[in-house]
Design an enzyme around this catalytic site. Structure first.
Site, short mmCIF file in Angstrom:
data_model
loop_
_atom_site.label_atom_id
_atom_site.label_comp_id
_atom_site.label_asym_id
_atom_site.label_seq_id
_atom_site.Cartn_x
_atom_site.Cartn_y
_atom_site.Cartn_z
N LYS A 34 -9.08 16.34 20.54
CA LYS A 34 -9.04 14.88 20.70
C LYS A 34 -10.31 14.20 20.22
O LYS A 34 -10.24 13.09 19.71
CB LYS A 34 -8.74 14.51 22.15
CG LYS A 34 -9.87 14.78 23.11
CD LYS A 34 -9.47 14.42 24.54
CE LYS A 34 -10.66 14.57 25.44
NZ LYS A 34 -10.29 15.07 26.77
N ARG A 129 -10.50 12.52 38.95
CA ARG A 129 -9.72 11.94 37.87
C ARG A 129 -8.27 12.31 38.18
O ARG A 129 -7.79 11.94 39.24
CB ARG A 129 -10.21 12.40 36.47
CG ARG A 129 -9.80 11.37 35.38
CD ARG A 129 -10.31 11.73 33.99
NE ARG A 129 -9.58 12.86 33.41
CZ ARG A 129 -9.79 13.32 32.17
NH1 ARG A 129 -10.71 12.76 31.40
NH2 ARG A 129 -9.10 14.33 31.71
#
Ligand code: PLP
Length: 351
Positions: A34, A129
């Site tokens: 990514k 998260r």
């Protein structure tokens, strides 16, 4: 135009170094693309080095890599959006999940497509998260058993992202216990995905926790370092990616601006230390291209002193040989690399 140069041989070397180390610990590696905007050449290099799967946070990147012929399997790292369930099951072989209602949507989409979609259920062991709370894992797994087109292949956790929580004996022991319970619940062996590049210092030590059998690694391969203290990995290249830009002005100027100081271009009120007259270079590189604070100049003596949207100011008093028209290279940090790789203004040179 700024240039991001990606040395595939160095990336492949770093990826192989990590894969071999992981293999010797019984750990598989998902290579995370990514931060390179899913550049297919990078994914090919990862596969040559022996990663088990290519993992990316964006469906668009996975689609582009598939189109370029990158061999999968592909793992979607960001939790799927219900609205894109059909794309998720057609593009990703595996996705990371923490919501049963999303699994229902994926199950329906997978049924329509006639495929089985594989899933890693994320558990939050403290970084806050993504992930279910540990006590909610088994109920989620039991819920998934009713979904005929969903196969849970493992559990995982993510650390050192939002909360900066590092992998330690406690959170890894918790993940391991949960993996044992999950295996008993589902009646099969599971992937226990222990985290990201923040686990690499551990992987390269002799104490990597038994029972953790997968890591998802991006920065460690690409920048050659672990991410708890950002220490280099032994034997890894730290300069597989460099960012280069041209000097468009070179002048001797005072280090303190002249006049009343208000806000700068980004709304901050700057302050200055008087270091007298300094030789300053302006480079054609700015916040539209990268995160200037994350750049380390490869020109000895050069120092980044500021930046606006399109201009980077470099103190080159201690690097007197530079001229207008010269190119200066930098090692980007993670944020600087992410911005450069995704900026349409930065030319990517892959070699
Ligand atoms: C980005 C990401 C990774 C890889 O992180 P690195 O620090 O680059 O190794 C792993 N897992 C998830 C869920 C991610 O989003």
């Amino acid at each position: 135009m700024a240039v991001l140069t990606i040395d595939l041989k160095k990336l492949e070397h770093n990826a192989r170094l990590i894969c071999e180390r992981a293999q010797s610990r019984g750990v598989s590696v998902y290579g995370v693309t990514k931060v390179m905007a899913g550049l297919s050449e990078v994914a090919f290099a990862f596969k040559r080095a022996g990663v088990e799967a290519i993992a990316d946070s964006r469906l668009e990147n996975i689609a582009a890599m598939r189109k370029a012929g990158v061999p999968g399997p592909f793992v979607l790292l960001r939790l799927p959006s219900v609205s894109r369930a059909a794309e998720v099951v057609s593009l990703a072989d595996v996705s990371l999940n923490s919501e049963l209602c999303t699994l229902l949507a994926l199950n329906r989409a997978a049924g329509e497509l006639g495929v089985t979609h594989r899933v890693v259920v994320m558990v939050d062991v403290g970084d806050l998260r993504e992930g279910v709370w540990p006590k909610d894992l088994l109920p989620m797994l039991i819920g998934s058993l009713k979904l005929r087109n969903i196969e849970v292949i493992g559990i995982g956790t993510n650390l050192a992202c939002y909360g900066g929580v590092i992998p330690d004996e406690n959170n890894m022991a918790l993940l391991r216990e949960l993996a044992v319970a999950a295996e008993a619940c589902l009646g099969r062996k599971l992937v226990a995905s222990g985290g990201n590049s923040s686990s690499l210092a551990w992987l390269f030590s002799d104490q990597f926790p038994v029972g953790i059998n997968n890591l998802r690694i991006g920065e460690g391969i690409i920048l050659g370092r672990e991410t708890v203290d950002r220490q280099p990995l032994p034997g890894a290249y730290l300069d597989a990616c460099t960012l280069t830009a041209e000097i468009i002005e070179l002048k001797l100027k005072p280090s303190v601006p002249i006049g009343t100081i208000g806000q700068d271009a980004f709304g901050a009120v700057p302050s200055f230390v008087d270091r007298g007259l300094r030789q300053r270079a302006i480079l054609s590189l700015g916040r539209q291209d990268t995160v200037p604070a994350g750049l380390t100049p490869l020109l000895p003596g050069a120092e980044v002193i500021g930046a606006s949207s399109d201009h980077l100011l470099l103190d080159v008093t201690a690097a007197p040989s530079v001229r207008v028209g010269d190119w200066v290279s930098f090692i980007p940090g993670y944020g600087a690399l992410l911005a450069a790789a995704t900026s349409p203004y930065v030319r990517k040179v892959v070699g």
